[in-house]
Design an enzyme around this catalytic site. Structure first.
Site, PDB file in Angstrom:
ATOM      1  N   GLY A 120     -20.665  -8.042   2.613  1.00 30.73           N
ATOM      2  CA  GLY A 120     -20.529  -8.670   3.928  1.00 30.73           C
ATOM      3  C   GLY A 120     -19.265  -9.493   4.078  1.00 30.73           C
ATOM      4  O   GLY A 120     -18.940  -9.939   5.182  1.00 30.73           O
ATOM      5  N   LYS A 150       0.894  -1.162   0.000  1.00 25.64           N
ATOM      6  CA  LYS A 150       0.000   0.000   0.000  1.00 25.64           C
ATOM      7  C   LYS A 150       0.934   1.214   0.000  1.00 25.64           C
ATOM      8  O   LYS A 150       1.458   1.605   1.054  1.00 25.64           O
ATOM      9  CB  LYS A 150      -0.888  -0.026   1.259  1.00 25.64           C
ATOM     10  CG  LYS A 150      -1.829   1.158   1.399  1.00 25.64           C
ATOM     11  CD  LYS A 150      -3.139   0.986   0.670  1.00 25.64           C
ATOM     12  CE  LYS A 150      -4.029   2.214   0.840  1.00 25.64           C
ATOM     13  NZ  LYS A 150      -5.292   2.107   0.119  1.00 25.64           N
TER      14      LYS A 150
HETATM   15  N1  LIG Z   1     -17.650  -7.032   0.044  1.00 28.62           N
HETATM   16  C1  LIG Z   1     -17.675  -6.303   1.149  1.00 28.62           C
HETATM   17  N2  LIG Z   1     -18.154  -6.829   2.299  1.00 28.62           N
HETATM   18  C2  LIG Z   1     -18.190  -6.095   3.421  1.00 28.62           C
HETATM   19  N3  LIG Z   1     -17.772  -4.847   3.529  1.00 28.62           N
HETATM   20  C3  LIG Z   1     -17.286  -4.286   2.423  1.00 28.62           C
HETATM   21  C4  LIG Z   1     -17.191  -4.961   1.172  1.00 28.62           C
HETATM   22  N4  LIG Z   1     -16.631  -4.143   0.266  1.00 28.62           N
HETATM   23  C5  LIG Z   1     -16.392  -2.999   0.924  1.00 28.62           C
HETATM   24  N5  LIG Z   1     -16.785  -3.073   2.208  1.00 28.62           N
HETATM   25  C6  LIG Z   1     -16.685  -2.026   3.225  1.00 28.62           C
HETATM   26  O1  LIG Z   1     -16.793  -0.784   2.583  1.00 28.62           O
HETATM   27  C7  LIG Z   1     -15.838   0.123   3.102  1.00 28.62           C
HETATM   28  C8  LIG Z   1     -14.939   0.574   1.982  1.00 28.62           C
HETATM   29  O2  LIG Z   1     -14.232  -0.543   1.464  1.00 28.62           O
HETATM   30  P1  LIG Z   1     -12.654  -0.518   1.327  1.00 28.62           P
HETATM   31  O3  LIG Z   1     -12.039   0.036   2.573  1.00 28.62           O
HETATM   32  O4  LIG Z   1     -12.200  -1.859   0.892  1.00 28.62           O
HETATM   33  O5  LIG Z   1     -12.485   0.553   0.151  1.00 28.62           O
HETATM   34  P2  LIG Z   1     -11.207   0.955  -0.629  1.00 28.62           P
HETATM   35  O6  LIG Z   1     -11.599   0.958  -2.064  1.00 28.62           O
HETATM   36  O7  LIG Z   1     -10.099   0.061  -0.221  1.00 28.62           O
HETATM   37  O8  LIG Z   1     -10.933   2.428  -0.162  1.00 28.62           O
HETATM   38  P3  LIG Z   1      -9.538   3.228   0.055  1.00 28.62           P
HETATM   39  O9  LIG Z   1      -9.448   4.147  -1.111  1.00 28.62           O
HETATM   40  O10 LIG Z   1      -9.769   3.946   1.345  1.00 28.62           O
HETATM   41  O11 LIG Z   1      -8.427   2.235   0.131  1.00 28.62           O
HETATM   42  C9  LIG Z   1     -15.081  -0.584   4.208  1.00 28.62           C
HETATM   43  O12 LIG Z   1     -15.638  -0.239   5.432  1.00 28.62           O
HETATM   44  C10 LIG Z   1     -15.310  -2.038   3.893  1.00 28.62           C
HETATM   45  O13 LIG Z   1     -15.289  -2.838   5.050  1.00 28.62           O
HETATM   46 MG   LIG Z   2      -8.446   0.395   0.811  1.00 29.49          MG
END
Ligand SMILES: Nc1ncnc2c1ncn2[C@@H]1O[C@H](COP(=O)(O)OP(=O)(O)OP(=O)(O)O)[C@@H](O)[C@H]1O
Ligand SMILES: [Mg+2]
Length: 242
Positions: free
Chosen positions: A224, A57
Site C-alpha cells: 500500500g 531507468k
Molecule cells: N509496497 C507497495 N505498495 C503498493 N503498491 C505496490 C507496492 N509494491 C508494488 N506495488 C504495486 O505493484 C505493481 C508493480 O510494482 P512496480 O511497478 O514497482 O514493479 P517493478 O518491479 O518496478 O516492475 P518493472 O519491471 O515494470 O519496473 C505496481 O502497480 C505498484 O504500484
Molecule cells: Mg518499475
C-alpha cells in the site's frame, strides 16, 4: 562507499520502482551512504546535508511518449526531479524484444554505463532501476543490467527486490546466484510489498531468505506504500530499512 546502487528484482512487478523511490528518499536525506542501513544511520544529517540523488531507468517499456513511466511514480512519491530515462518503448515487453518490434535501435550497455558514471561524478548517489529481472536484455546483443554494471568505473552494489510469499526463496536464490556467478556485489534484499497481515509462508520467508541466500533482508516496503501521498511516503520511508 557505494556511489551507485543498482536495483534489480526477482521479476517484473515486484516493487522495484517503489523501492527505488524509498531508497532515493533515504539517500537524499543522508550524507552519501554506504548502504541503505548506513543511509539511515546518517538520517540525522538529513536536513543538514541535502545529499544529491539521481535516478536512472535505462529502459522503460510499456508506455507511449506521453504516458507516465516509472520515473513519474518516483517523482510523485519523492518530489525528486533528477530523473533520467534512457530509452522508452511502447510494448510492455523486455527492451530487446520491444525495440525489435518497434524497429528502433537500443543504446549499448556501455553507453548506459558511461552516462551513469558521468552522473556519479556530480551526484552523491545514483540509483539505477533495471527492467524486469536481472537477465532481461537491455541492448541489441541481449546484454543486461549485469553487463552494464561490469562496465561501470564508479563503485556500485546491487540490491535485489523480492516478493514476500511462497516461491520467493527459489526466485531470490536464482537471482543472488546469478549475481555471485558474475562477481557482482550485493548489499541486500528488499521485500517490495510486505503485507500488513503476513501469512505463514511470508513470515517464514522473512527468516529463511537470509539463511538460504546468505544475503540480509535490509528493507521491507509495506503493502500500500505506493498509494501514500508524498509527505506520508517520505516521512515513513526511513523506517522501512534496517
Ligand atoms: N509496497 C507497495 N505498495 C503498493 N503498491 C505496490 C507496492 N509494491 C508494488 N506495488 C504495486 O505493484 C505493481 C508493480 O510494482 P512496480 O511497478 O514497482 O514493479 P517493478 O518491479 O518496478 O516492475 P518493472 O519491471 O515494470 O519496473 C505496481 O502497480 C505498484 O504500484
Ligand atoms: Mg518499475
Amino acid at each position: 562507499m557505494t556511489k551507485i546502487l543498482i536495483i534489480t528484482g526477482t521479476d517484473t512487478g515486484v516493487g522495484k520502482t517503489i523501492t527505488t523511490a524509498a531508497l532515493a528518499t533515504c539517500y537524499a536525506h543522508a550524507a552519501g551512504g554506504v548502504d541503505a542501513g548506513a543511509a539511515l544511520d546518517a538520517a540525522g544529517a538529513a536536513e543538514r546535508s541535502g545529499a544529491s540523488v539521481a535516478v536512472v531507468k535505462p529502459a522503460q517499456t510499456g508506455v507511449t511518449a506521453d504516458e507516465p513511466g516509472d520515473l513519474a511514480d518516483i517523482q510523485r512519491l519523492t518530489g525528486l526531479t533528477d530523473l533520467h530515462e534512457g530509452i522508452r518503448l511502447r510494448d510492455p515487453l523486455a527492451p530487446t524484444t520491444a525495440a525489435r518490434r518497434e524497429g528502433v535501435p537500443l543504446p549499448t550497455v556501455e553507453a548506459h554505463a558511461k552516462f551513469i558514471d558521468h552522473l556519479a561524478t556530480t551526484r552523491d548517489t545514483v540509483l539505477v532501476e533495471g527492467a524486469g529481472g536481472l537477465l532481461v536484455g537491455l541492448d541489441e546483443d541481449g546484454r543486461g543490467l549485469a553487463e552494464l554494471a561490469a562496465e561501470l568505473s564508479t563503485p556500485f552494489a546491487f540490491v535485489v527486490v523480492t516478493r514476500a510469499g511462497l516461491g520467493t526463496l527459489n526466485h531470490t536464490g536464482l537471482t543472488v546466484e546469478a549475481l555471485r556467478a558474475r562477481d557482482l556485489p550485493i548489499d541486500g534484499l528488499i521485500i517490495g510489498s510486505w503485507p500488513a497481515d503476513p501469512d505463514l509462508a511470508e513470515q517464514c520467508n522473512l527468516d529463511d531468505l537470509p539463511v538460504t541466500t546468505g544475503v540480509p533482508v535490509i528493507g521491507r516496503i509495506p503493502a500500500g506504500a505506493g498509494g501514500l501521498d508524498r509527505a506520508a511516503f517520505t516521512a515513513a520511508a526511513l523506517g522501512w530499512f534496517v
